[in-house]
Design an enzyme around this catalytic site. Structure first.
Site, mmCIF file in Angstrom:
data_model
loop_
_atom_site.group_PDB
_atom_site.id
_atom_site.type_symbol
_atom_site.label_atom_id
_atom_site.label_comp_id
_atom_site.label_asym_id
_atom_site.label_seq_id
_atom_site.Cartn_x
_atom_site.Cartn_y
_atom_site.Cartn_z
ATOM 1 C CG ASN A 191 53.262 7.067 103.728
ATOM 2 O OD1 ASN A 191 52.375 6.811 104.533
ATOM 3 N ND2 ASN A 191 54.498 7.352 104.095
ATOM 4 C CB ILE A 193 53.006 4.993 95.972
ATOM 5 C CG1 ILE A 193 51.690 5.299 95.253
ATOM 6 C CG2 ILE A 193 52.742 4.240 97.277
ATOM 7 C CD1 ILE A 193 51.035 4.065 94.641
ATOM 8 C CB CYS A 194 56.766 6.785 99.998
ATOM 9 S SG CYS A 194 58.238 6.349 100.954
ATOM 10 C CG LEU A 195 54.292 0.083 99.414
ATOM 11 C CD1 LEU A 195 53.858 0.172 100.876
ATOM 12 C CD2 LEU A 195 53.128 -0.385 98.548
ATOM 13 C CG ASP A 221 59.757 6.142 104.440
ATOM 14 O OD1 ASP A 221 60.540 6.962 103.916
ATOM 15 O OD2 ASP A 221 59.569 4.999 103.977
#
Length: 205
Positions: free
Chosen positions: A88, A96-98, A129
């Site tokens: 992520n 960052i994928c958050l 994701d």
């Protein structure tokens, strides 16, 4: 060094301990993440978080935090400065994928919320994701190789104490051929530690 206005957050129940924006866990100092001098709009800051999962244990990761003029109605912009191998988090840019840094942000959230969420993300990745598809694929297809690769990146870039002797030897062999060390690590990591295909990638760049 972090200044007197640092924020210290980690697992457990947190409470204000006085002296600016320092936080402590009931029963002792919290461990996990530190952030610099507060959360003023338009400010830029840095923070440090610990590695979370076993394969990054002992690592210290530096973050860049940019707080927009529209904060707290819009989330801060956060990325990893320290290189990390995580589904992520981009292994190239540190993006960052958050969800709370995107469409799930709420004005009631704070930098403390962000840092605690990052600690949770480091402890439990979400490979379905991903921010980095190569890392996510390795995570799902070869979990043991992922752990060894993440451990090596933690050792090389974040100061973690444990690494893989086998992978380290492959890195040294390619570096001895004159290739840049960081480029070698990326090539081997993305090519499942196959020296031949990693060498082809290095030569093509």
């Amino acid at each position: 060094m972090l200044g007197a206005g640092a924020i210290l957050v980690g697992p457990g129940v947190l409470q204000r301990s006085g002296g600016g924006a320092r936080w402590a866990r009931r029963g002792g100092a919290a461990r996990g993440a530190r952030c610099g001098h507060g959360q003023h709009r338009g400010a830029e800051d840095q923070a440090r978080v610990q590695g979370g999962a076993e394969e990054r244990r002992g690592g210290r990761y530096q973050l860049e935090i940019k707080i927009p003029e529209t904060y707290p109605f819009n989330p801060p912009k956060v990325r990893f400065i320290t290189k990390i191998w995580h589904p992520n988090i981009s292994s190239v840019t540190g993006a960052i994928c958050l969800d709370i840094l995107k469409d799930q942000w709420a004005a009631a959230m704070t930098l403390r919320t962000v840092l605690l969420s990052l600690q949770a993300l480091l402890a439990a990745a979400e490979p379905d994701d991903p921010q980095d598809a190569v890392v996510a694929n390795q995570y799902k297809q070869n979990p043991e190789m992922f752990k060894q690769t993440a451990r090596l990146w933690a050792h090389v870039y974040a100061g973690a104490p444990v690494s893989s002797p086998e992978y380290t030897k492959k890195i040294e062999n390619l570096c001895a051929m004159g290739f840049d060390r960081n480029a070698v690590i990326v090539a081997l990591s993305s090519k499942s530690w196959d020296v031949e295909t990693a060498t082809e990638l290095l030569l093509s760049n």
